[in-house]
Design a protein around this motif. Structure first.
Motif, PDB file in Angstrom:
ATOM      1  N   TRP A 140       9.999   0.326  -9.218  1.00  0.00           N
ATOM      2  CA  TRP A 140       8.674  -0.273  -9.396  1.00  0.00           C
ATOM      3  C   TRP A 140       8.465  -1.330  -8.312  1.00  0.00           C
ATOM      4  N   ILE A 141       7.279  -1.313  -7.712  1.00  0.00           N
ATOM      5  CA  ILE A 141       6.873  -2.369  -6.786  1.00  0.00           C
ATOM      6  C   ILE A 141       5.668  -3.060  -7.412  1.00  0.00           C
ATOM      7  N   ILE A 142       5.850  -4.318  -7.774  1.00  0.00           N
ATOM      8  CA  ILE A 142       4.779  -5.109  -8.376  1.00  0.00           C
ATOM      9  C   ILE A 142       4.216  -6.015  -7.284  1.00  0.00           C
ATOM     10  N   ASP A 143       2.939  -5.822  -6.965  1.00  0.00           N
ATOM     11  CA  ASP A 143       2.318  -6.523  -5.840  1.00  0.00           C
ATOM     12  C   ASP A 143       1.231  -7.474  -6.348  1.00  0.00           C
ATOM     13  N   PRO A 144       1.555  -8.767  -6.500  1.00  0.00           N
ATOM     14  CA  PRO A 144       0.581  -9.729  -7.016  1.00  0.00           C
ATOM     15  C   PRO A 144      -0.649  -9.899  -6.122  1.00  0.00           C
ATOM     16  N   ASP A 145      -0.489  -9.833  -4.797  1.00  0.00           N
ATOM     17  CA  ASP A 145      -1.635 -10.002  -3.900  1.00  0.00           C
ATOM     18  C   ASP A 145      -2.613  -8.839  -4.019  1.00  0.00           C
ATOM     19  N   ALA A 146      -2.098  -7.616  -4.065  1.00  0.00           N
ATOM     20  CA  ALA A 146      -2.949  -6.423  -4.166  1.00  0.00           C
ATOM     21  C   ALA A 146      -3.329  -6.116  -5.615  1.00  0.00           C
ATOM     22  N   LYS A 147      -2.726  -6.837  -6.564  1.00  0.00           N
ATOM     23  CA  LYS A 147      -2.962  -6.618  -8.004  1.00  0.00           C
ATOM     24  C   LYS A 147      -2.743  -5.143  -8.376  1.00  0.00           C
ATOM     25  N   LYS A 148      -1.586  -4.634  -7.960  1.00  0.00           N
ATOM     26  CA  LYS A 148      -1.252  -3.247  -8.294  1.00  0.00           C
ATOM     27  C   LYS A 148       0.242  -3.129  -8.537  1.00  0.00           C
ATOM     28  N   GLN A 184      -2.242  -7.054 -18.097  1.00  0.00           N
ATOM     29  CA  GLN A 184      -1.247  -7.879 -18.791  1.00  0.00           C
ATOM     30  C   GLN A 184      -0.284  -8.524 -17.798  1.00  0.00           C
ATOM     31  N   ILE A 185       0.159  -7.744 -16.823  1.00  0.00           N
ATOM     32  CA  ILE A 185       1.144  -8.238 -15.859  1.00  0.00           C
ATOM     33  C   ILE A 185       0.585  -9.399 -15.051  1.00  0.00           C
ATOM     34  N   PHE A 186      -0.660  -9.263 -14.585  1.00  0.00           N
ATOM     35  CA  PHE A 186      -1.203 -10.263 -13.675  1.00  0.00           C
ATOM     36  C   PHE A 186      -1.964 -11.390 -14.363  1.00  0.00           C
ATOM     37  N   GLU A 187      -1.993 -11.357 -15.678  1.00  0.00           N
ATOM     38  CA  GLU A 187      -2.613 -12.477 -16.413  1.00  0.00           C
ATOM     39  C   GLU A 187      -1.569 -13.319 -17.132  1.00  0.00           C
ATOM     40  N   VAL A 188      -0.321 -13.262 -16.685  1.00  0.00           N
ATOM     41  CA  VAL A 188       0.745 -14.051 -17.313  1.00  0.00           C
ATOM     42  C   VAL A 188       0.537 -15.533 -17.061  1.00  0.00           C
TER      43      VAL A 188
END
Length: 188
Positions: A140-148, A184-188
């Protein structure tokens, strides 16, 4: 200008390396690469994903463990990476009990990387190819800047990626019943 030679380390030297600091290092082609300190947002995402995966493992009654940034994965003769999270099998949990430095020689069930600002190539290119060679079945690649979130599944030695954005729920092969949305991931 004179360029100083960089000391190259063997994998065995890397395993015993201690510079007296709290720095964590990856081994990249024999060179020690200091891992940057995570941003606050990165740390919050890591904590959230850790909790979600730990709860899902308990729910499906597996003897796996979620390990946050403390277990390395040897990806080549002179390379070792420390993913943000890995899922260890029951046998790998037994193996690391005997290790003085927790670096796996076998592929974890899952590796998760959270992209750091200015460091996207590491996760999207270099680690992607290293993890495929190491035969990590899911990455998994979690990309906070791209929100994906990109879920990569190993197929015939190469990763096939699916990207999830906005309100979509991720689809994991390892955790097929996991209910986890990008929101959910990006609203922590």
């Amino acid at each position: 200008m004179v360029k100083l030679a960089t000391k190259l380390y063997s994998f065995e030297e890397y395993l015993t390396y201690d510079d007296g600091t709290d720095n964590k290092y990856e081994l990249v082609n024999g060179e020690l690469k200091v891992m940057p300190t995570a941003s606050g947002f990165h740390a919050l995402i890591l904590h959230f994903i850790f909790k979600m995966l730990e709860q899902e493992i308990e729910r499906i009654k597996q003897q796996w463990k979620v390990m946050p940034g403390i277990v390395g994965v040897r990806t080549a003769k002179t390379k070792s990476r420390i993913p943000d999270l890995v899922i260890l099998s029951e046998s790998q949990c037994q193996e690391i009990r005997e290790m003085t430095t927790a670096v796996l020689e076998s592929p974890p069930l899952l590796a998760v990387e959270i992209v750091s600002p200015g460091n996207a190539d590491d996760d999207y290119r270099y680690k992607r190819s290293e993890y495929a060679v190491r035969e990590i079945p899911e990455y998994w690649i979690i990309d906070p800047d791209a929100k994906k979130v990109s879920i990569l599944l190993l197929v015939s030695g190469f990763y096939e990626a699916t990207e999830f954005t906005e309100e979509q729920e991720i689809k994991s092969e390892l955790f097929p019943d996991l209910k986890l949305s990008i929101k959910q991931i990006f609203e922590v």
